[in-house]
Design an enzyme around this catalytic site. Structure first.
Site: not given
Ligand code: AMX
Length: 435
Positions: A270, A326
């Site tokens: 997050h 954003r």
């Molecule tokens: N890099 C690599 N893998 C990623 C990814 C990324 N940036 N974003 C998603 N994935 C992977 C997930 O880890 C998940 O893998 P799994 O099936 O092995 O568990 C798969 O893709 C499916 O995930 P999703 O449905 O697309 O995303 P989510 O809703 O589960 O999670 C988020 C969303 C933001 C946690 C995820 O995209 C992520 O970890 N991003 C990187 C961290 C980040 O930037 N967080 C900030 C978000 C904004 C905020 O809240 N401030």
């Protein structure tokens, strides 16, 4: 009664019949269905919350009270000499749903200024924490320490009517929000600037005063205003907003709720992602000995990160399915003020390189950048290089939206939150695996 509160009262009185009618006459109408995937998968996409403060469209991005980010930046009254709106005006918008006039904002400024003094014991609490505490732990502790200031708790103990809960909740919201920038700047200067604290300047607006207390000149005041506005709200289901709402649903006061939201924001999936982005880029820079990598080299770093089982910080989103507006607003700022900055060049290259790789990788549902991919670059450029601190800035902003939500939670009498859980056995039965 202050004009903002008076306006809010009228809005609340007009709004209440809508909620009552929906509940009484249409309470059994079906909104959504829930699958096993959603039950196990973090309730993703389940339509089970309500808020009017903001709405997140997967393709368009956030609207605050119906206004897109460019509309907010254009319509909200600006600070003279600056390009960004008053944070105070944005608070007015989130609370009332109306764009304030310059005159409205001046009244709010005056009202808020009288409430800004941070109790001295908060600084004692901060000083009593271990020096190597994370700034988010410090921030959360400082907010929690102020719980005894809650006007709501006092009124609750006096036995005020449920219908009036919103009033002292509003008092707590404003008292807390206007103190957060000073607490944040204090943590920064104490921890990273040799304990050289800069006293607040009561003549300045919230954003301007924050920049002043951080000891950073123009246009950092506008950077602060932009940050606090952009991070303020992202509808109700994200971890920080939902945590704040959930805590408040037990009728815990604003201080407990905001301290809790800060703890949720501190997770790397997050809000902490903005510090992770800078940490990741610094790692790439170190490996490259400071020189800008070629596109091919950058692609290799991205693949190496994915192949080692880590996520690419700053990319992906649980709801969004396009580039986060954003991100775009901060990118526009970078293109104007720091187009040649080496870290911006890295981030710019990542914008080109990462989405196709994430598509090829095939996991992330959204390959596009989120707010955190761009946030740290601007801070770094203006000298805030201690990236552990970045999520505190996010927290100052997020508290604004969550506080507005909690005031309305109380106004509309939203009850204690209590979803139902099932055992794995029960899910297997529902799936027809087990009888
Ligand atoms: N890099 C690599 N893998 C990623 C990814 C990324 N940036 N974003 C998603 N994935 C992977 C997930 O880890 C998940 O893998 P799994 O099936 O092995 O568990 C798969 O893709 C499916 O995930 P999703 O449905 O697309 O995303 P989510 O809703 O589960 O999670 C988020 C969303 C933001 C946690 C995820 O995209 C992520 O970890 N991003 C990187 C961290 C980040 O930037 N967080 C900030 C978000 C904004 C905020 O809240 N401030």
């Amino acid at each position: 009664m202050a004009k903002l509160k008076e306006k809010l009262q009228k809005k609340i009185e007009n709004w209440r019949p809508r909620t009552t009618r929906l509940l009484k006459d249409y309470g059994t109408v079906k909104v959504d269905e829930v699958t096993i995937q959603q039950v196990i998968g973090g309730m993703r996409g389940v339509k089970s919350l309500t808020t009017d403060i903001s709405y997140l469209d997967p393709y368009e991005g956030i609207r605050f009270r119906g206004y897109t980010i460019p509309e907010c930046l254009e319509k909200l009254p600006k600070v003279p000499g600056g390009e960004m709106p008053y944070v105070e005006g944005h608070i007015y918008l989130l609370l009332t749903g109306e764009i304030p006039s310059q005159e409205d904002v001046q009244e709010v400024l005056e009202e808020f200024k009288g409430r800004r003094k941070v109790p001295s014991y908060v600084f004692d609490v901060l000083r009593a924490l271990p020096e190597d505490s994370h700034p988010m732990a410090m921030f959360s502790a400082a907010v929690l320490a102020m719980q005894k200031e809650s006007v709501y708790v006092k009124k609750y103990n006096e036995g005020i009517s449920k219908m009036d809960f919103w009033d002292p909740t509003y008092e707590d919201a404003v008292n807390l929000l206007v103190r957060l920038p000073e607490i944040a700047a204090y943590i920064y200067r104490m921890k990273y600037r040799n304990n050289e604290i800069i006293a607040p300047d009561p003549s300045l607006d919230l954003g301007g005063n924050f920049a002043h207390m951080m000891g950073i000149g123009e246009p950092y005041d506008d950077v602060a205003r932009l940050y606090f506005l952009l991070h303020s709200d992202h509808e109700s289901g994200n971890v920080s907003a939902h945590t704040g709402h959930l805590i408040a649903s037990a009728l815990s006061d604003m201080y407990y709720a905001i301290s809790g939201l800060i703890n949720g924001l501190a997770g790397p999936l997050h809000g902490l992602a903005n510090q992770e982005v800078l940490r990741w880029i610094q790692g790439v820079m170190d490996k490259m000995g400071g020189k800008t990598p070629s596109e091919e080299e950058m692609k290799k770093f991205v693949w190496d990160t994915l192949n080692s089982g880590q996520v690419i910080p700053g990319f992906g989103h649980a709801v969004l399915r396009k580039t986060d507006p954003r991100y775009k607003a901060q990118r526009d700022f970078c293109l104007k003020y720091l187009p040649d900055d080496p870290i911006f060049q890295y981030v710019d290259m990542l914008y080109k390189v990462v989405p196709p790789i994430l598509k090829e990788h095939g996991k992330a549902k959204n390959p596009w950048p989120n707010v955190d991919a761009q946030s740290g670059v601007i801070q770094w450029y203006y000298g805030v290089k201690e990236y552990d601190f970045y999520t505190v800035l996010f927290g100052v902003g997020r508290a604004i939206g969550v506080a507005a939500n909690i005031v309305w939670d109380r106004a509309l009498g939203y009850p204690i939150e209590r979803p139902k859980s099932l055992t794995t056995d029960m899910l297997e039965e529902i799936a027809g695996i087990k009888k």
